[in-house]
Design an enzyme around this catalytic site. Structure first.
Site, mmCIF file in Angstrom:
data_model
loop_
_atom_site.group_PDB
_atom_site.id
_atom_site.type_symbol
_atom_site.label_atom_id
_atom_site.label_comp_id
_atom_site.label_asym_id
_atom_site.label_seq_id
_atom_site.Cartn_x
_atom_site.Cartn_y
_atom_site.Cartn_z
ATOM 1 N N SER A 147 0.790 -1.231 0.000
ATOM 2 C CA SER A 147 0.000 0.000 0.000
ATOM 3 C C SER A 147 0.828 1.290 0.000
ATOM 4 C CB SER A 147 -0.932 -0.078 1.201
ATOM 5 O OG SER A 147 -1.846 0.948 1.166
ATOM 6 N N ASP B 26 -2.131 1.295 -3.358
ATOM 7 C CA ASP B 26 -3.070 0.243 -3.771
ATOM 8 C C ASP B 26 -4.493 0.785 -3.897
ATOM 9 O OD1 ASP B 26 -3.407 0.550 -1.046
ATOM 10 O OD2 ASP B 26 -3.721 -1.569 -0.644
ATOM 11 N N ASP C 100 -6.594 2.405 -1.874
ATOM 12 C CA ASP C 100 -7.680 2.305 -0.896
ATOM 13 C C ASP C 100 -7.791 3.546 -0.007
ATOM 14 O OD1 ASP C 100 -5.454 1.764 0.656
ATOM 15 O OD2 ASP C 100 -6.065 -0.263 1.231
ATOM 16 N N GLU D 22 -10.590 7.055 8.420
ATOM 17 C CA GLU D 22 -9.411 7.475 9.162
ATOM 18 C C GLU D 22 -8.992 8.817 8.575
ATOM 19 O OE1 GLU D 22 -6.946 3.774 10.538
ATOM 20 O OE2 GLU D 22 -7.181 3.675 8.382
ATOM 21 N N ASN E 161 -6.323 9.628 7.487
ATOM 22 C CA ASN E 161 -5.459 9.408 6.321
ATOM 23 C C ASN E 161 -6.230 9.096 5.031
ATOM 24 O OD1 ASN E 161 -6.189 6.685 6.466
ATOM 25 N ND2 ASN E 161 -4.336 6.073 7.562
ATOM 26 N N PRO F 33 2.684 2.556 18.317
ATOM 27 C CA PRO F 33 3.581 1.868 17.375
ATOM 28 C C PRO F 33 2.830 1.635 16.065
ATOM 29 C CG PRO F 33 2.731 0.314 19.007
ATOM 30 C CD PRO F 33 2.154 1.649 19.358
ATOM 31 N N ARG G 264 4.607 6.267 15.811
ATOM 32 C CA ARG G 264 3.995 7.481 15.274
ATOM 33 C C ARG G 264 3.624 8.424 16.412
ATOM 34 N NH1 ARG G 264 3.494 6.124 9.997
ATOM 35 N NH2 ARG G 264 2.624 4.103 9.467
HETATM 36 C C1 G16 Z 1 -3.041 0.575 6.575
HETATM 37 C C2 G16 Z 1 -4.358 0.336 7.267
HETATM 38 C C3 G16 Z 1 -4.930 1.646 7.743
HETATM 39 C C4 G16 Z 1 -3.916 2.346 8.637
HETATM 40 C C5 G16 Z 1 -2.563 2.468 7.920
HETATM 41 C C6 G16 Z 1 -1.466 2.973 8.823
HETATM 42 O O1 G16 Z 1 -3.246 1.385 5.459
HETATM 43 O O2 G16 Z 1 -5.244 -0.304 6.375
HETATM 44 O O3 G16 Z 1 -6.123 1.386 8.429
HETATM 45 O O4 G16 Z 1 -4.358 3.603 8.986
HETATM 46 O O5 G16 Z 1 -2.152 1.205 7.454
HETATM 47 O O6 G16 Z 1 -1.329 2.080 9.888
HETATM 48 P P1 G16 Z 1 -0.153 2.192 10.940
HETATM 49 O O7 G16 Z 1 -0.248 3.581 11.508
HETATM 50 O O8 G16 Z 1 -0.458 1.128 11.948
HETATM 51 O O9 G16 Z 1 1.134 2.007 10.209
HETATM 52 P P2 G16 Z 1 -2.585 1.063 4.071
HETATM 53 O O10 G16 Z 1 -3.214 2.041 3.155
HETATM 54 O O11 G16 Z 1 -1.115 1.226 4.246
HETATM 55 O O12 G16 Z 1 -2.985 -0.361 3.825
#
Ligand code: G16
Length: 546
Positions: free
Chosen positions: A68, A282, A284, A374, A376, A503, A511
């Site tokens: 992603s 990807d 999404d 989210e 993001n 984390p 983060r």
């Molecule tokens: C994935 C998850 C999201 C999440 C993001 C960041 O997104 O599907 O729900 O917000 O990772 O996660 P983290 O802060 O735990 O690294 P993606 O778009 O990378 O698949």
């Protein structure tokens, strides 16, 4: 159990897909994610597991090869459950166990899963596999296929698709076509037809809305999908595509870059007031942005998207006189101003859950209509079956005022623009375009609904990020000891201050999120909290400075 050729599985595990990484790996926020060159055995084993999951659920399961938003050299694998949701959490543990055992233990672990889960090994396993455009994705998808085939699985290989397309196909297959035609063409057809139906009834004359966008494809698979939509929406929505595979994936472009860096992506022209869209690798996640006459950058993130959608759906529910419970789900990253706007102005119930669309999706199902995003830009809208039935019967009702029926009809069509199976950058974007078109809004009018508090995200590298443990939907840190006290003391000094640390589940970082009343102060707040993390949680590399 005898129906499997465990000899073959063991042979493949030992010689073709041997474990080449000794560290512990974990099924994270969205599956396994790590450097692509150490992922082969994990993906092979997930192929094996997908077949078992299919037999356990007696349904088709999805497997997507993608990392992603991560950089090109990373890759990942995530499993998709029958109703399009992310893999159930109890199976994440099983996946983690299987990914970590030694090669010689793979077959025993499979036998144990079969026994413990009482799996019907006679059921014919069915797996849909897709991959993103990364260089490493083809070979990894072959490893997954080898795994699923070794467990007698029937494979449908979609080759290169967006993550949401894979989710869509899993649901279409498991509903025998009720959700949509189980093909990639069926995906484009369902969404673009619904878009046309709504758009053709909304005039763009005398409107601030102009049917044109600039689209940043992050040099990923979203470029392929948007190209197809561009053809199908020709004459109704003009789409200029940038970063369409001619540069490095997610590098200085894409939704994550734009959101975290709060900067426009490279290679996209800056036309003041022009609506611009960035998706991730990807496709999404989606983020909107624009630059103004002074070249100042304005971002409209997942919170702005969620409030736009929830606000509009609330209007349509009122107009159609439908009593359905609408709710919104966010995470701790949601801007405080958005949460206030949702509860005080929109008066829509709002819930906060941990990061990861799997958590948001689950919570959103508590409502008749659940909007989840989210910050993001990852999210969608989910509808209960009973809610859809109510909307559809009102849309057909002729004994009610025409305006009431029309609002229900609009809702009914909008449902088909939405990919309810998971966040889908392009279907989300098309929904947003229709709402702006209906409201006659340009991006500036949309932005004005509420003003975001200045905010900042920082990544800190630590020795072991699992030393950070959080609670209360990640808003409080319980380990390492003393860190939350420090954060509380720091935050207290800032007006409207809020900060938390967690984390990452997709990158090897911690983060830090910070927000407060001014952009200058938020830099300091983020820096102070980052320093506390660095000092109390074993930071490595350069020390954060103010
Ligand atoms: C994935 C998850 C999201 C999440 C993001 C960041 O997104 O599907 O729900 O917000 O990772 O996660 P983290 O802060 O735990 O690294 P993606 O778009 O990378 O698949």
């Amino acid at each position: 159990v005898n129906s499997y050729d465990f000899k073959l599985v063991e042979e493949l595990a030992k010689s073709k897909h041997p474990k080449c990484y000794d560290g512990f790996i974990q099924y994270g926020t969205a599956g396994f994610r790590m450097k692509a060159n150490i992922l082969d055995h994990v993906v092979f084993r997930m192929g094996l597991l997908t077949a078992l999951r299919s037999q356990f659920k007696k349904a088709t399961i999805g497997l997507m090869i993608t990392a992603s938003h991560n950089p090109e050299e990373d890759n990942g694998v995530k499993l998709v459950d029958p109703s399009g949701e992310m893999l159930e959490s109890s199976w994440e543990k099983i996946a983690t166990q299987l990914a970590n055992v030694e090669d010689v233990e793979v077959c025993d672990t499979l036998r144990q899963i079969i026994k413990e889960k009482n799996i019907d090994t006679n059921f014919s396993a069915s797996v849909i596999i897709g991959r993103d455009t990364r260089n490493s994705s083809y070979a990894l998808s072959q490893a997954a296929i080898n795994g699923a085939k070794a467990m007698n699985g029937t494979i449908q290989n979609l080759e290169i698709v967006t993550t949401p397309q894979l989710h869509f196909l899993v649901v279409c297959t498991n509903t025998n076509g009720v959700y949509g035609n189980p093909s990639i063409d069926g995906y484009y057809e369902k969404i673009s037809t619904a878009f046309h139906t709504v758009a053709k009834n909304i005039e763009c004359n005398n409107s601030l809305y102009t049917p044109k966008i600039q689209f940043d494809a992050a040099n990923g698979v979203g470029g392929i999908a948007i190209q197809e939509f561009k053809k199908r929406l020709n004459g109704i929505l003009e789409i200029d595509i940038y970063n369409n595979g001619n540069g490095q994936l997610n590098y200085m472009c894409g939704a994550d870059f734009v959101k975290v860096q709060q900067k426009p992506p490279n290679n996209v022209p800056l036309n003041p007031g022009m609506r611009c869209v960035s998706v991730d690798g990807d496709a999404d996640r989606v983020i909107y942005y624009y630059t103004d006459e002074k070249n100042d950058f304005h971002i409209l993130d997942g919170d702005k998207i969620a409030t736009l959608i929830a606000g509009y759906f609330k209007e349509l529910l009122l107009e159609s006189n439908l009593t359905l419970q609408l709710g919104l789900v966010q995470t701790a990253y949601a801007n405080g101003a958005s949460t206030e706007y949702i509860s005080e102005i929109l008066k829509v119930p709002v819930a906060c859950v941990s990061t990861g669309v799997k958590h948001l999706h689950h919570k959103a199902l508590d409502f008749d209509i659940g909007v989840y995003f989210e910050a993001n830009g990852h999210g969608t809208v989910v509808f209960q079956k009973t809610a859809i039935e109510k909307i559809q019967s009102t849309a057909k009702e002729t004994n009610i005022p025409r305006s009431q029926q029309k609002a229900a009809q609009k809702l009914n069509y909008l449902i088909n623009v939405i990919n309810q199976t998971v966040g889908d950058a392009i279907s989300d974007m098309l929904l947003i375009e229709l709402i702006l078109r209906s409201k006659k809004w340009d991006i500036i009018a949309w932005e004005k609904s509420y003003i975001d508090l200045p905010n900042k995200q920082v990544k800190i590298t630590v020795k072991d990020r699992s030393n950070i443990v959080t609670t209360d939907a990640e808003r409080k840190c319980v380990k390492p000891e003393g860190l939350q006290d420090q954060i509380d003391k720091i935050v207290e000094k800032y007006k409207k201050g809020r900060s938390f640390v967690r984390p990452s589940g997709t990158e090897d970082v911690v983060r830090v999120y910070a927000e407060c009343d001014s952009s200058c102060n938020v830099e300091n707040l983020a820096a102070e909290v980052s320093l506390a993390v660095y000092e109390l949680a074993g930071g490595v590399g350069d020390k954060p400075t103010k």
